[in-house]
Design an enzyme around this catalytic site. Structure first.
Site, PDB file in Angstrom:
ATOM      1  N   ASP A  45      64.299  22.253   4.752  1.00  0.00           N
ATOM      2  CA  ASP A  45      63.560  21.939   5.973  1.00  0.00           C
ATOM      3  C   ASP A  45      63.163  20.461   6.040  1.00  0.00           C
ATOM      4  O   ASP A  45      63.399  19.770   7.035  1.00  0.00           O
ATOM      5  CB  ASP A  45      62.300  22.828   5.953  1.00  0.00           C
ATOM      6  N   TYR A 207      51.170  10.253   4.833  1.00  0.00           N
ATOM      7  CA  TYR A 207      50.095   9.642   5.614  1.00  0.00           C
ATOM      8  C   TYR A 207      49.963   8.152   5.309  1.00  0.00           C
ATOM      9  O   TYR A 207      49.537   7.372   6.150  1.00  0.00           O
ATOM     10  CB  TYR A 207      48.778  10.405   5.433  1.00  0.00           C
ATOM     11  N   HIS A 268      46.423  13.926   1.935  1.00  0.00           N
ATOM     12  CA  HIS A 268      46.478  13.042   3.104  1.00  0.00           C
ATOM     13  C   HIS A 268      45.086  12.468   3.465  1.00  0.00           C
ATOM     14  O   HIS A 268      44.924  11.263   3.634  1.00  0.00           O
ATOM     15  CB  HIS A 268      47.034  13.770   4.324  1.00  0.00           C
TER      16      HIS A 268
END
Ligand SMILES: NC(=O)C1=CN([C@@H]2O[C@H](COP(=O)(O)OP(=O)(O)OC[C@H]3O[C@@H](n4cnc5c(N)ncnc54)[C@H](OP(=O)(O)O)[C@@H]3O)[C@@H](O)[C@H]2O)C=CC1
Ligand SMILES: O=C1O[C@H](COP(=O)(O)O)[C@@H](O)[C@H](O)[C@H]1O
Length: 511
Positions: A45, A207, A268
């Protein structure tokens, strides 16, 4: 062991004062030779949604040159080169046919297992056949479940390193989650540390590749305006918030083992917290920056249970891969406190949730009330500096101003820097695009160092163990809501004051 930054100028010199185009020129002149990029878990994915599209964007911008770069997908699935190309084609957006086919032709697929020498020997052979110069740079991107990192790294180390007779380097990007708690993370770090040195390991946290996250150090340390204000004397509370308007969407099996704190907050949001709270680094060198991040993480005190709210959205357990008795939080609000001269007494509220009413990530720095108010404007709201990481990148400072007109009345307004308006012709790069380019350049500034990871887990592990032991319960909340109302109550208790009747409207380009 073939080395880290291999032969180019120090990353700090390359990064500090350059525009992107300067950097591109510098890179092309500073390192040449074959570059082999190997995406392990190429059938998955992440690879199709993020890794290959990021490589394609770099290719389109000329950072990856045909003739110099070869891309290899590796996984167990039995697919052909064309099979892989077809899988990823649909994810390469906005591309005209010519560069797209040129890029796809750079990709080859090798099938093999993650723990036997055969596949990796074949991979090494395929890479070597395409290496036409003596200088070879090999980048391995592990788009794989972390359970296979140790065996895959062992295989790379045994079979696929850049030959020592060649110039160049071998680097490995590993994806989060890096462990589930302090012990498992340390065990993983030790296993990988026996195979690669720290300069070869790039622990990615995407991030850190976002435009406004990268802007934080510039904002804080290049603007005189903020220098004297950024402390406990002026700031009342800070919120770092992540909201998603969809649930676990078929990832329930993975998510239930981790939960929102491990999925978003421990990595993050904590990285964003570091950049907001850390002291000024000695320079922009990756080590100086990461030294300061470690220091601020080590200054965070133990999380108190009464400063945590957990939630789980109704319907989460309908996913057949989620156990009926799951207490895994899909929402959490956690208060961090920093025991140092700058931040003593200032709560940092880290909040993240899935299946909420909106999708956004932002930082809210709320200032204290102006003392000796003569305008009686306190109830309207405080100065609040909002950095919107996504969507619609922007930053705005909420201010009290005189309401235009004959009366002396005040109202809340804002100084607004909306990127869509201010930088109309600039395409903001994807986080993965930047971070892969940083890896090719040997710049570890935006990657997580081992001691930083350890300090991050030290903060959250006791809380996570208490949640796993059922000592804190996840409160139910409605999908599409703001999460459990208790979270808003917690923010209020921490001093956060909502601005009444004020809504920031992103400026449009229409005249
Ligand atoms: N997907 C995303 O949006 C994000 C993912 N990540 C991280 O990136 C990494 C990869 O994620 P993602 O691509 O979603 O993962 P996938 O589940 O899609 O796995 C990637 C590939 O790994 C192989 N694989 C899957 N399960 C196993 C297993 N149990 N043992 C060995 N191989 C396995 C499969 O390839 P094959 O069977 O062909 O070998 C699969 O195609 C993970 O660490 C994830 O946490 C991080 C941020 C976002
Ligand atoms: O790492 C992850 O991040 C995504 C959110 O990333 P963003 O760049 O779209 O904000 C999140 O959906 C996922 O659960 C998590 O694993």
């Amino acid at each position: 062991m073939s080395g880290g930054s291999g032969g180019s100028s120090p990353p700090s010199e390359r990064i500090s004062s350059s525009s992107l185009s300067d950097l591109k020129d510098l890179e092309i002149s500073s390192e040449s030779g074959c570059l082999s990029i190997v995406v392990l878990g190429a059938s998955g994915d992440l690879a199709k949604k993020k890794t290959f599209p990021a490589l394609f964007n770099l290719f389109q911008q000329g950072f990856l040159q045909a003739g110099e770069v070869h891309i290899f997908g590796y996984a167990r699935s039995n697919i052909s080169d064309d099979g892989l190309r077809e899988r990823i084609r649909g994810y390469l957006k906005g591309a005209s046919e010519e560069p797209l086919s040129e890029f796809l032709q750079l990709i080859k697929y090798v099938s093999g297992s993650y723990d036997s020498g055969e596949g990796f020997e074949l991979l090494n052979k395929t890479i070597s056949e395409n290496e036409t110069s003596k200088d070879s740079r090999r980048l391995f991107y592990l788009a794989l479940p972390p359970s296979v990192y140790p065996s895959v790294c062992k295989m790379i180390r045994s079979y696929c390193m850049t030959p020592s007779s060649h110039g160049g380097w071998t680097r490995v990007i590993v994806e989060k989650p890096f462990g589930k708690d302090l012990d498992s993370a340390e065990e993983l770090s030790t296993q990988l540390g026996e195979l690669f040195n720290e300069e070869q390991l790039y622990r990615i946290d995407h991030y850190l590749g976002k435009e406004l996250v990268q802007n934080l150090l510039v904002l804080r340390f290049a603007n005189r305006l903020f220098l004297p204000l950024w402390n406990r004397d002026n700031i009342d509370n800070v919120q770092i918030v992540f909201r998603e308007d969809f649930g676990t969407d078929g990832r329930g099996g993975y998510f239930d083992q981790y939960g929102i704190i491990r999925d978003i907050i421990q990595n993050h949001l904590l990285q964003v917290f570091c950049l907001v709270a850390m002291e000024k680094p000695v320079s922009l060198s990756p080590e100086h920056i990461r030294d300061e991040k470690v220091k601020v993480l080590q200054s965070v005190t133990s999380i108190k249970h009464d400063e945590v709210v957990l939630g789980q959205y109704d319907g989460y357990k309908d996913d057949p891969t989620v156990p009926n008795e799951s207490n895994t939080p899909t929402f959490a609000s956690v208060v961090l406190r920093v025991h140092n001269e700058r931040w003593e007494g200032v709560p940092f509220i880290l909040k993240a949730g899935k299946a909420l009413g909106s999708k956004k990530a932002e930082i809210r720095v709320q200032f204290k009330d102006a003392p000796g108010d003569i305008f009686k404007c306190k109830k309207q709201g405080r100065n609040e500096f909002v950095i919107r990481l996504q969507p619609l990148e922007s930053m705005y400072m909420k201010l009290t101003v005189k309401k235009p007109g004959l009366e002396m009345a005040t109202e809340q307004s804002e100084l607004d820097l909306s990127y869509g308006q201010r930088y109309q012709d600039t395409k903001i790069p994807e986080a993965y695009e930047r971070l892969i380019l940083d890896t090719i350049r040997g710049d570890q500034q935006h990657f997580v160092r081992r001691d930083e990871l350890k300090a991050a887990w030290e903060i959250f592990t006791p809380l996570l163990h208490d949640i796993d032991a059922g000592k804190l319960k996840a409160l139910p909340y409605e999908p599409g809501s703001r999460g459990p109302p208790e979270a808003d109550e917690l923010s209020k208790r921490m001093g956060y004051m909502q601005t009444l009747g004020y809504v920031w409207v992103p400026p449009t380009l229409a005249k």
